[in-house]
Design a protein around this motif. Structure first.
Motif, PDB file in Angstrom:
ATOM      1  N   GLU A 274      -6.141  -1.240   3.555  1.00  0.00           N
ATOM      2  CA  GLU A 274      -6.740  -1.788   2.718  1.00  0.00           C
ATOM      3  C   GLU A 274      -7.933  -2.443   3.058  1.00  0.00           C
ATOM      4  OE1 GLU A 274      -4.171  -0.143   0.726  1.00  0.00           O
ATOM      5  OE2 GLU A 274      -4.738  -1.430  -0.316  1.00  0.00           O
TER       6      GLU A 274
ATOM      7  N   VAL B 162      -2.837   9.190   4.984  1.00  0.00           N
ATOM      8  CA  VAL B 162      -2.832   7.605   4.871  1.00  0.00           C
ATOM      9  C   VAL B 162      -1.305   6.483   4.532  1.00  0.00           C
ATOM     10  CG1 VAL B 162      -3.229   6.298   2.800  1.00  0.00           C
ATOM     11  CG2 VAL B 162      -4.811   9.019   3.355  1.00  0.00           C
ATOM     12  N   ASN B 163      -1.855   5.679   5.435  1.00  0.00           N
ATOM     13  CA  ASN B 163      -0.799   4.332   5.050  1.00  0.00           C
ATOM     14  C   ASN B 163       0.710   4.845   5.761  1.00  0.00           C
ATOM     15  OD1 ASN B 163      -2.082   2.726   4.417  1.00  0.00           O
ATOM     16  ND2 ASN B 163      -1.763   3.220   2.187  1.00  0.00           N
TER      17      ASN B 163
ATOM     18  N   PHE C  34      -9.844  10.908   2.228  1.00  0.00           N
ATOM     19  CA  PHE C  34      -9.315   9.961   1.453  1.00  0.00           C
ATOM     20  C   PHE C  34     -10.498   9.387   0.957  1.00  0.00           C
ATOM     21  CE2 PHE C  34      -7.437   5.908   0.746  1.00  0.00           C
ATOM     22  CZ  PHE C  34      -7.151   6.314  -1.134  1.00  0.00           C
TER      23      PHE C  34
ATOM     24  N   PRO D 196       1.014  -1.016  -0.217  1.00  0.00           N
ATOM     25  CA  PRO D 196       0.258  -0.241  -0.106  1.00  0.00           C
ATOM     26  C   PRO D 196       1.172   1.483  -0.180  1.00  0.00           C
ATOM     27  CG  PRO D 196      -0.985  -1.013   1.738  1.00  0.00           C
ATOM     28  CD  PRO D 196       0.468  -2.087   1.142  1.00  0.00           C
ATOM     29  N   VAL D 197       0.279   2.605  -0.292  1.00  0.00           N
ATOM     30  CA  VAL D 197       1.102   3.761  -0.903  1.00  0.00           C
ATOM     31  C   VAL D 197       1.130   4.648  -0.060  1.00  0.00           C
ATOM     32  CG1 VAL D 197       1.575   5.316  -2.280  1.00  0.00           C
ATOM     33  CG2 VAL D 197       1.071   3.181  -3.703  1.00  0.00           C
ATOM     34  N   GLU D 198       1.295   5.504   0.539  1.00  0.00           N
ATOM     35  CA  GLU D 198       1.898   6.149   1.754  1.00  0.00           C
ATOM     36  C   GLU D 198       1.616   7.507   0.642  1.00  0.00           C
ATOM     37  OE1 GLU D 198       4.945   6.315   3.895  1.00  0.00           O
ATOM     38  OE2 GLU D 198       4.890   4.119   4.556  1.00  0.00           O
ATOM     39  N   LEU D 199       0.387   8.422   2.289  1.00  0.00           N
ATOM     40  CA  LEU D 199       0.555   9.124   1.149  1.00  0.00           C
ATOM     41  C   LEU D 199       0.072  10.783   2.151  1.00  0.00           C
ATOM     42  CD1 LEU D 199      -2.837   8.735  -0.953  1.00  0.00           C
ATOM     43  CD2 LEU D 199      -0.453   8.691  -2.317  1.00  0.00           C
ATOM     44  N   PRO D 200       1.697  11.109   2.794  1.00  0.00           N
ATOM     45  CA  PRO D 200       1.673  12.077   3.477  1.00  0.00           C
ATOM     46  C   PRO D 200       1.324  13.491   3.204  1.00  0.00           C
ATOM     47  CG  PRO D 200       4.150  11.497   2.703  1.00  0.00           C
ATOM     48  CD  PRO D 200       2.353  11.130   1.776  1.00  0.00           C
ATOM     49  N   GLY D 201       0.687  14.043   4.096  1.00  0.00           N
ATOM     50  CA  GLY D 201      -0.222  15.078   3.917  1.00  0.00           C
ATOM     51  C   GLY D 201      -1.781  15.103   3.282  1.00  0.00           C
ATOM     52  N   VAL D 202      -1.801  13.387   3.414  1.00  0.00           N
ATOM     53  CA  VAL D 202      -3.765  13.488   2.789  1.00  0.00           C
ATOM     54  C   VAL D 202      -4.021  12.679   3.588  1.00  0.00           C
ATOM     55  CG1 VAL D 202      -5.125  11.518   1.675  1.00  0.00           C
ATOM     56  CG2 VAL D 202      -3.066  13.069   0.426  1.00  0.00           C
TER      57      VAL D 202
END
Ligand SMILES: Nc1ncnc2c1ncn2[C@@H]1O[C@H](COP(=O)(O)OP(=O)(O)OP(=O)(O)O)[C@@H](O)[C@H]1O
Ligand SMILES: [Mg+2]
Lengths: 248, 421
Positions: free
Chosen positions: A155, A142-143, A98, A87-93
């Motif tokens: 997920e 996110v993650n 999301f 799973p992909v990390e989304l810093p700031g989200v």
């Protein structure tokens, strides 16, 4: 539900999938097993529309529609969901934001009304509880900073919220502790029925003890080299993949 | 100076000759500034400090003296994310009491009344400051007495659009915080049409005082914004600024922060979001004069279309400034192949016990992140905007005050709205 015919794909010019044939009827759960590097994740990315994977041949029908002609977001709106192996990390989200954006995008595409923050949080909190996740999971980015197992559970949280028709779980069991594995399996089993179809990619029989598949397929060198009932997974557990690679 | 630049400078000098007798304040200071501007004119890209920013369009345009505006400016004011509470509003560079809400616990006045030039601005070195010094007529004069926490004050500049008559105005602002005083100053500038906004601000932060200065530059896309700020921070004081640059055709935000007293600090954070053919230049000069001071700068640029962003950050550490802690980071997200960023960090260190670091990154949106969002049903354009906003969030998070933060978020939302249209 899902019909893959003679699908070939390459990445950076290297052929990874070499003519996959696979049909998953509506309401069934199929498992895909196979050695490292055999192309399982590649298949899941191709099905969900990642652009850097080039389809070099074959067709995929999803409920009779040409899946490969659709944008990734359109595939999601049509009911496809991929639980990522990584799973992909989304810093700031923010996680809640999301998921609400995703759910509302999918609802919009389906002509359904969007949910406001309050309505969404109700659904999300219930799903968090069902997956026995800590509450602050929704507040975090996110993650970001999630442990391996937490990422996988996140997920599953997205799956619970988006309620797909076809879910591809790419090694969702890897990294989960025993309790989490059971919770995730229960989550999948709870959705099982005529409106839920799944492709479960795994290396371990353990998961398939909880989510008993209708069919098991072995992927090696970018091809399905063998298919069978749930007992095939036991056979693999006992014998390994030796001999399968050249069976194609 | 080439012919066009000389002509551009000459028209401002001509205006000064015409107004000289009537302008408020010390005439000698103005004459010296005029002499400096006459000798040097507008800077060109051959000047080291202006290497990446050309003022050619400014020198080629014709600007006029602002008339006493008949417009009430209320409509322009409504376009800015102004908050409730006290505000000083300037229309075409002149104070507008009708649009302002005066604060209670702060001493406020105008340059038109007091006409006192401060000691920080350097018209002898900075040509635009010379231009400002020569022609300024008005500006805000703000004073917070010792020990007073003045809360929020807004300083708003709006420019009216008079087609065919682009105006130039050069406000002169002065902010003084007494010992231990605090002020949250939210400054915004916007307007319509073509104009030149050339403000000079002096900020004096006394011992232990804290000035939080959040600035939103959201000028018209055909306007020019050339601002210069000088801050001087005494012992234990803080000048904490955030600059959000969204507007103007050509903008330069130049900040000189001098850490004069021991254990003083400054944050010069900012973000630029530029599209089309916009040019945005953020130039900072931090002077560490005293020991144990800290300076922090994180600047993020989001550039699309053929926009060009510039970051020049200079940290000067004097011999006496031992135990200096300086940090500088410039990050750029290029959303199109024709967008461009120029980044020039500069360290000038004369002390030996110093911790200074700088860095720069340039990148595009991450393909994996984009795919992850799209695989969840989020359309590509929305996914892109989510990732850009996430990139900016880290910069905007530096703003501690929630209402001020919300005001800037509104400006960023509006920026996206304009991009999509
Ligand atoms: N971008 C890429 N460039 C080159 N080769 C790639 C790229 N992505 C994947 N591959 C190769 O494609 C093959 C299949 O990879 P894939 O991730 O699909 O395997 P997998 O079956 O999911 O393996 P695992 O069980 O380890 O998860 C591997 O040999 C891998 O190295
Ligand atoms: Mg894999």
């Amino acid at each position: 539900m899902l019909e893959i015919r003679n699908l070939s794909a390459s990445v950076d010019g290297a052929a990874i999938l070499n003519g996959i044939d696979l049909a998953v009827p509506r309401g069934e759960v199929h498992a895909i097993m196979g050695p490292n590097g055999s192309g399982k994740s590649t298949l899941s990315y191709v099905l969900s529309g990642r652009e850097d994977y080039e389809v070099t041949g074959g067709t995929v029908l999803f409920e009779g529609r040409d899946l490969l002609a659709m944008e990734p977001e359109a595939r999601a709106a049509a009911g496809l969901f991929l639980a990522f192996q990584y799973p992909v990390e989304l810093p700031g989200v923010g996680n809640a934001n999301f998921m609400r954006t995703a759910l509302n995008a999918v609802r919009r595409a389906r002509g359904e009304e969007e949910l406001d923050a309050v309505q969404f949080l109700k659904i999300a909190r219930a799903a968090v509880k069902q997956l026995a996740m800590p509450d602050d999971m929704l507040k975090r980015n996110v993650n970001v900073g999630f442990s391996g197992g937490e990422k996988k559970r996140n997920e599953m949280l997205q799956m619970a919220i988006l309620k797909p028709k076809l879910a591809i779980l790419d090694e969702t069991d890897s990294g989960l502790d025993i309790d989490a594995l059971k919770i995730v399996a229960e989550g999948v089993n709870a959705q099982r029925g005529p409106d839920f179809t799944a492709l479960v990619i795994t290396h371990y029989q353990r998961l398939l003890d909880h989510i008993v598949p209708d069919r098991v397929h072995v992927l090696a060198n970018g091809r399905i080299v063998r298919s069978g009932g749930p007992e095939l997974a036991h056979e693999l557990e006992a014998r390994g993949y030796a001999g399968f690679a050249d069976a194609a | 100076m080439n012919a066009v630049q000389a002509a551009g400078a000459a028209s401002f000098l001509g205006r000064f000759e015409g107004l000289r007798e009537r302008l408020p304040g010390d005439r000698e200071i103005r004459d010296r500034a005029a002499a400096a501007f006459r000798a040097g004119g507008f800077p060109t890209v051959r000047d080291e400090a202006w290497k990446y920013t050309s003022l050619r369009p400014v020198t080629e345009a014709s600007f006029y003296e602002p008339l006493l505006s008949v417009a009430d400016g209320g409509d322009l004011l409504a376009e800015l994310p102004v908050l409730d509470g006290p505000r000083l509003v300037f229309l075409d560079g002149r104070f507008r009491p009708q649009l302002s809400v005066l604060p209670e616990n702060i001493e406020v006045g105008t340059f038109a009344e007091t006409a006192v030039f401060g000691r920080l601005a350097r018209p002898d070195r900075d040509p635009l400051v010379a231009l400002n010094t020569m022609l300024t007529e008005d500006g805000a004069v703000i004073g917070v007495p010792d020990g007073v926490d003045a809360g929020l004050l807004q300083l708003v500049s709006i420019a009216t659009d008079v087609p065919g008559r682009a105006v130039a105005f050069h406000p002169r602002h002065c902010i003084r915080l007494g010992r231990g005083a605090r002020l949250m100053l939210l400054e915004m500038s916007g307007g319509g049409g073509t104009y030149l906004h050339n403000p000079v601000t002096e900020a004096y932060v006394a011992d232990g005082a804290v000035l939080v200065h959040v600035r939103l530059q959201d000028e018209s896309r055909t306007a020019y914004h050339l601002s210069t700020l000088y801050a001087e921070v005494a012992r234990g004081g803080t000048y904490d600024s955030f600059n959000l640059n969204l507007g103007a055709r050509v903008a330069r935000t130049e900040v000189h922060a001098r850490l004069k007293g021991e254990r003083s600090a400054t944050h010069l954070n900012g973000a630029q979001m530029l599209g089309g053919t916009q040019h945005g230049d953020f130039t900072t000069i931090v002077s560490h004069d005293a020991p144990s001071c800290a300076s922090r700068q994180t600047v993020k640029n989001v550039l699309s279309g053929r926009a060009r962003g510039v970051f020049q950050g200079k940290i000067e550490v004097a011999r006496a400034a031992q135990k200096t802690d300086g940090y500088q980071m410039n990050q750029a997200l290029l959303l199109s192949p024709e967008a461009e960023i120029d980044s020039k960090p500069q360290l000038e260190i004369y002390a030996d016990d110093v911790k200074c670091s700088h860095g720069a990154t340039v990148g595009e949106l991450d393909a994996e992140q984009l795919f992850y969002l799209r695989s969840r049903g989020i359309p590509e354009a929305e996914a892109r905007s989510i990732l850009v906003r996430a990139f900016l969030t880290e910069a905007l998070d530096a703003i501690g005050d929630d209402t001020v933060r919300a005001s800037l978020d509104r400006a960023v939302d509006a920026w996206w709205g304009k991009q999509a249209a």
